[in-house]
Design an enzyme around this catalytic site. Structure first.
Site, mmCIF file in Angstrom:
data_model
loop_
_atom_site.group_PDB
_atom_site.id
_atom_site.type_symbol
_atom_site.label_atom_id
_atom_site.label_comp_id
_atom_site.label_asym_id
_atom_site.label_seq_id
_atom_site.Cartn_x
_atom_site.Cartn_y
_atom_site.Cartn_z
ATOM 1 N N LYS A 9 31.343 47.519 28.173
ATOM 2 C CA LYS A 9 32.178 46.744 27.259
ATOM 3 C C LYS A 9 31.381 45.566 26.674
ATOM 4 C CE LYS A 9 36.361 47.835 29.969
ATOM 5 N NZ LYS A 9 37.587 47.247 30.595
ATOM 6 N N TYR A 49 42.765 53.357 24.095
ATOM 7 C CA TYR A 49 43.669 52.687 25.039
ATOM 8 C C TYR A 49 45.132 53.072 24.817
ATOM 9 C CZ TYR A 49 39.999 49.717 27.029
ATOM 10 O OH TYR A 49 38.897 49.245 27.697
ATOM 11 N N PHE A 57 49.132 43.520 27.882
ATOM 12 C CA PHE A 57 47.734 43.160 27.611
ATOM 13 C C PHE A 57 47.071 44.070 26.571
ATOM 14 C CE2 PHE A 57 47.862 45.778 31.492
ATOM 15 C CZ PHE A 57 47.009 46.814 31.161
ATOM 16 N N ARG A 85 33.848 56.209 39.173
ATOM 17 C CA ARG A 85 34.881 55.182 39.398
ATOM 18 C C ARG A 85 34.555 54.370 40.658
ATOM 19 N NH1 ARG A 85 39.164 53.937 35.822
ATOM 20 N NH2 ARG A 85 40.490 53.608 37.639
ATOM 21 N N ARG A 102 31.660 46.123 39.169
ATOM 22 C CA ARG A 102 32.604 45.018 38.945
ATOM 23 C C ARG A 102 32.565 44.014 40.091
ATOM 24 N NH1 ARG A 102 37.483 48.987 36.840
ATOM 25 N NH2 ARG A 102 36.974 48.967 34.611
ATOM 26 N N ASN A 112 35.788 42.965 32.822
ATOM 27 C CA ASN A 112 35.331 43.778 33.957
ATOM 28 C C ASN A 112 34.233 44.772 33.592
ATOM 29 O OD1 ASN A 112 36.850 45.676 32.667
ATOM 30 N ND2 ASN A 112 38.348 45.952 34.301
ATOM 31 N N HIS A 115 34.048 50.561 31.327
ATOM 32 C CA HIS A 115 35.152 51.527 31.385
ATOM 33 C C HIS A 115 34.637 52.838 31.976
ATOM 34 C CE1 HIS A 115 38.429 54.197 30.189
ATOM 35 N NE2 HIS A 115 37.461 55.043 29.859
ATOM 36 N N GLU A 126 38.509 61.691 26.368
ATOM 37 C CA GLU A 126 37.706 60.548 25.921
ATOM 38 C C GLU A 126 36.353 60.990 25.356
ATOM 39 O OE1 GLU A 126 39.819 57.219 28.832
ATOM 40 O OE2 GLU A 126 37.810 57.941 29.355
HETATM 41 P P1 IDP Z 1 40.510 50.666 34.664
HETATM 42 O O1 IDP Z 1 39.574 50.106 33.609
HETATM 43 O O2 IDP Z 1 40.065 50.260 36.037
HETATM 44 O O3 IDP Z 1 40.751 52.141 34.521
HETATM 45 P P2 IDP Z 1 43.179 50.316 33.559
HETATM 46 O O4 IDP Z 1 44.399 50.136 34.385
HETATM 47 O O5 IDP Z 1 42.971 51.632 32.875
HETATM 48 O O6 IDP Z 1 41.920 49.923 34.452
HETATM 49 O O7 IDP Z 1 43.196 49.169 32.465
HETATM 50 C C1 IDP Z 1 42.328 49.221 31.350
HETATM 51 C C2 IDP Z 1 41.697 47.858 31.177
HETATM 52 O O8 IDP Z 1 42.702 46.939 30.831
HETATM 53 C C3 IDP Z 1 41.062 47.280 32.445
HETATM 54 O O9 IDP Z 1 39.732 47.711 32.627
HETATM 55 C C4 IDP Z 1 41.150 45.802 32.217
HETATM 56 O O10 IDP Z 1 40.050 45.324 31.434
HETATM 57 C C5 IDP Z 1 42.423 45.657 31.401
HETATM 58 N N1 IDP Z 1 43.559 45.297 32.247
HETATM 59 C C6 IDP Z 1 44.191 46.070 33.149
HETATM 60 N N2 IDP Z 1 45.198 45.433 33.742
HETATM 61 C C7 IDP Z 1 45.207 44.194 33.183
HETATM 62 C C8 IDP Z 1 46.030 43.037 33.380
HETATM 63 O O11 IDP Z 1 46.946 43.010 34.191
HETATM 64 N N3 IDP Z 1 45.717 41.957 32.601
HETATM 65 C C9 IDP Z 1 44.699 41.951 31.701
HETATM 66 N N4 IDP Z 1 43.908 43.005 31.493
HETATM 67 C C10 IDP Z 1 44.159 44.119 32.218
HETATM 68 MG MG MG Z 2 41.639 53.177 32.969
#
Ligand code: IDP
Ligand code: MG
Length: 149
Positions: A9, A49, A57, A85, A102, A112, A115, A126
């Protein structure tokens, strides 16, 4: 052979962590089959997304992923979707285990760094969204016999 979609990212690019992040997947034993350095359009970000479009968010996520260049990649290997992952770590860097990307490099859920596809079907969707077939390279590293039994 299984494939997954990974993206460094904008925070990972700006913080000059591209090399460190890619190295973890190389040394683990996975094979790079696609890579591009690119800006992300709003349309592509929203499609990527899409599963999060009802989340509070979502707009911040789209803003962030379009805020600077990213590295889009496809990696190949046995069990690569789930294993990548694990290399990446939990969504919130504060709770991600040390030794994960991370866990080692981040502190904030909205920064973080990387992705990774969360399931084989997600990876297929994807990869098709981010890459054309001709942008992926089919090759077998000469080290394969020293990595896979
Ligand atoms: P992942 O990246 O670990 O798969 P996902 O639940 O798919 O996590 O969420 C996508 C992205 O959205 C996350 O990587 C993170 O950057 C952001 N995100 C997820 N949950 C939150 C939140 O509660 N607040 C702000 N950003 C969030
Ligand atoms: Mg995800």
């Amino acid at each position: 052979m299984e494939r997954t979609f990974l993206a460094i990212k904008p925070d990972g690019v700006q913080r000059k962590l591209i090399g460190d992040i890619i190295k973890r997947f190389e040394t683990k034993g996975f094979t790079l089959v696609g890579l591009k350095f690119m800006s992300v359009s709003r349309e592509l970000a929203e499609q990527h997304y899409d599963v999060h479009k009802e989340r509070p968010f979502f707009s911040g996520l789209v803003e962030f992923i379009t805020s600077g260049p990213i590295i889009a990649m496809v990696w190949e290997g046995d069990g690569v979707v789930a294993a990548a992952r694990k290399v990446i770590g939990a969504t919130n860097p504060l709770t991600a285990e040390p030794g994960t990307i991370r866990g080692d490099f981040g502190v904030s859920i909205g920064r973080n760094l990387i992705h990774g596809s969360d399931a084989i079907e997600t990876a297929q969707r994807e990869i098709a969204l981010w890459f054309k077939d001709e942008e992926l390279v089919n090759w077998q590293p000469t080290l394969t016999a020293w990595t896979y039994e």
